[in-house]
Enzyme design. Structure first.
Site, PDB file in Angstrom:
ATOM      1  N   ARG A   1       4.352   9.610   7.710  1.00  0.00           N
ATOM      2  CA  ARG A   1       5.304   9.601   8.184  1.00  0.00           C
ATOM      3  C   ARG A   1       5.428  10.978   9.533  1.00  0.00           C
ATOM      4  O   ARG A   1       5.018  11.814   9.053  1.00  0.00           O
ATOM      5  CB  ARG A   1       7.466   9.827   7.166  1.00  0.00           C
ATOM      6  CG  ARG A   1       7.886   9.772   8.123  1.00  0.00           C
ATOM      7  CD  ARG A   1       9.386  10.424   7.470  1.00  0.00           C
ATOM      8  NE  ARG A   1       9.688   9.076   6.139  1.00  0.00           N
ATOM      9  CZ  ARG A   1       9.315   9.815   4.862  1.00  0.00           C
ATOM     10  NH1 ARG A   1       8.947  10.653   4.887  1.00  0.00           N
ATOM     11  NH2 ARG A   1       9.417   8.546   3.617  1.00  0.00           N
TER      12      ARG A   1
ATOM     13  N   HIS B   1       4.490   3.785  14.999  1.00  0.00           N
ATOM     14  CA  HIS B   1       5.869   2.337  15.468  1.00  0.00           C
ATOM     15  C   HIS B   1       7.356   2.925  14.812  1.00  0.00           C
ATOM     16  O   HIS B   1       7.139   3.958  13.897  1.00  0.00           O
ATOM     17  CB  HIS B   1       4.861   1.483  14.896  1.00  0.00           C
ATOM     18  CG  HIS B   1       4.444   1.207  13.061  1.00  0.00           C
ATOM     19  ND1 HIS B   1       3.428   1.889  12.914  1.00  0.00           N
ATOM     20  CD2 HIS B   1       5.355   0.630  12.720  1.00  0.00           C
ATOM     21  CE1 HIS B   1       3.354   1.374  11.859  1.00  0.00           C
ATOM     22  NE2 HIS B   1       4.719   1.185  10.793  1.00  0.00           N
TER      23      HIS B   1
ATOM     24  N   HIS C   1      -0.561   4.088   9.662  1.00  0.00           N
ATOM     25  CA  HIS C   1      -0.318   3.889   8.341  1.00  0.00           C
ATOM     26  C   HIS C   1      -2.284   4.198   9.010  1.00  0.00           C
ATOM     27  O   HIS C   1      -2.894   3.607   9.617  1.00  0.00           O
ATOM     28  CB  HIS C   1      -0.702   2.218   8.039  1.00  0.00           C
ATOM     29  CG  HIS C   1       0.716   2.251   8.376  1.00  0.00           C
ATOM     30  ND1 HIS C   1       2.063   2.416   7.783  1.00  0.00           N
ATOM     31  CD2 HIS C   1       1.436   1.154   9.002  1.00  0.00           C
ATOM     32  CE1 HIS C   1       2.723   2.413   7.405  1.00  0.00           C
ATOM     33  NE2 HIS C   1       3.005   1.533   8.303  1.00  0.00           N
TER      34      HIS C   1
ATOM     35  N   GLU D   1      -0.852  -4.793   9.799  1.00  0.00           N
ATOM     36  CA  GLU D   1       1.159  -5.337   9.288  1.00  0.00           C
ATOM     37  C   GLU D   1       0.669  -6.523  10.559  1.00  0.00           C
ATOM     38  O   GLU D   1       0.498  -6.149  11.854  1.00  0.00           O
ATOM     39  CB  GLU D   1       2.173  -4.528   8.718  1.00  0.00           C
ATOM     40  CG  GLU D   1       2.643  -3.127   9.464  1.00  0.00           C
ATOM     41  CD  GLU D   1       3.332  -2.283   9.119  1.00  0.00           C
ATOM     42  OE1 GLU D   1       3.219  -2.102   7.902  1.00  0.00           O
ATOM     43  OE2 GLU D   1       3.922  -1.830   9.841  1.00  0.00           O
TER      44      GLU D   1
END
Length: 303
Positions: free
Chosen positions: A185, A165, A90, A107
């Site tokens: 992605r 991740h 991200h 996050e």
């Protein structure tokens, strides 16, 4: 951003996101999902989640926030992977803005369930950068470049923007993040889904702050993580007891185990596993009472 100063706390109905890597059965968290498709995520504070209490019942969280002149700052989800999620990354706020997005995505994951030997992929191995990542996508070897971290129930993991991740089966995670769904992605194990390699390679950081976070005992609760965009705490309230829960910014309570009642100036709301009660203003507090014991998290966007 705080939604406003005149909105009482309210409960939200989870919204279930269908994913190819999800599950058909989310018990014991949810008896049903309303779909026969595989569900990977239960969005607890998603913009499309419906209000279940108070004067805004039946409206979406996004519409309530818009009426109050703001946006709810945290997206809280429960993830239910039955298969591997894609390897992804991200952007941070600056990178996202430069690419035409509203904001980045930082996050954290709190482990609710974990099978023996469960791991998550968090970051790249030393010496690995964008060039090696691109080559590994072509050769199908990207998993070999990732740091695989063993996880157990109760672990908290920080996943800052720029961290490559991935999540695999064997875990259920409570994810607290910026309100953003910007995901690039990088690798998807041959599944026929779109990759975002060009953008993803631009935002990769070989070294980040991602990793396990040690919890801290506080006065009446456990601090799981404290970061720029969110603070997440866990409360464990014994049977026939109550606790006052303060909010220094907009946030929510998420039930983990047992049941209780959230008492506000406007009435009572149930707190139950897998459900969120939104507290849309900072400088506020609620009382949580329980007859048989309840555990929940407080997720707050610091002001």
């Amino acid at each position: 951003m705080t939604i406003g100063t005149k909105v009482a706390p309210f409960s939200l109905k989870p919204w279930f996101s269908e994913r190819v890597w999800g599950k058909s059965d989310l018990k014991p968290w949810y008896e049903e999902t309303g779909t026969t498709e595989l569900v990977g995520e239960a969005w607890l504070t998603g913009p499309q989640c419906l209000v279940e209490s108070g004067p805004y019942t039946g409206q979406t969280l996004a519409s309530v926030a818009e009426k109050m002149g703001g946006e709810f700052p945290l997206l809280v989800k429960i993830l239910f992977p039955a298969d591997k999620l894609s390897v992804q990354v991200h952007p941070d706020d600056a990178q996202a803005t430069a690419m035409g997005e509203t904001r980045g995505k930082t996050e954290c994951w709190y482990v609710l369930e974990a099978e023996p030997g469960a791991t998550v992929a968090l970051g790249l191995k030393p010496g690995v950068g964008a060039k090696e990542v691109a080559a590994s996508v072509e050769s199908g070897t990207m998993e070999l470049l990732l740091e695989h971290v063993p996880v157990s129930v109760g672990d908290m993991l920080f996943v800052d923007a720029g961290t490559v991740h991935a999540i695999g089966p064997g875990v259920v995670l409570l994810e607290t993040q910026q309100t953003s769904d910007v995901t690039y992605r990088l690798y998807d194990y041959g599944r026929p889904r779109e990759l975002h390699l060009e953008k993803g390679l631009q935002v990769i950081r070989p070294k980040t702050q991602a990793g396990k976070v040690a919890s801290r005992k506080m006065d009446g609760f456990t601090r799981l993580i404290e970061q720029k965009y969110f603070v997440v705490d866990r409360f464990d309230v014994a049977s026939a007891d109550e606790v006052t829960v303060a909010f220094d910014g907009a946030g929510c309570l998420v039930g983990l185990a047992g049941r209780g009642v959230v008492i506000t100036g406007e009435g009572q709301l149930e707190i139950a596993p897998g459900k969120a009660v939104v507290v849309p203003v900072g400088n506020a507090s609620v009382i949580v009472e329980t007859g048989s014991g309840v555990s929940f998290t407080r997720c707050v966007a610091p002001v």
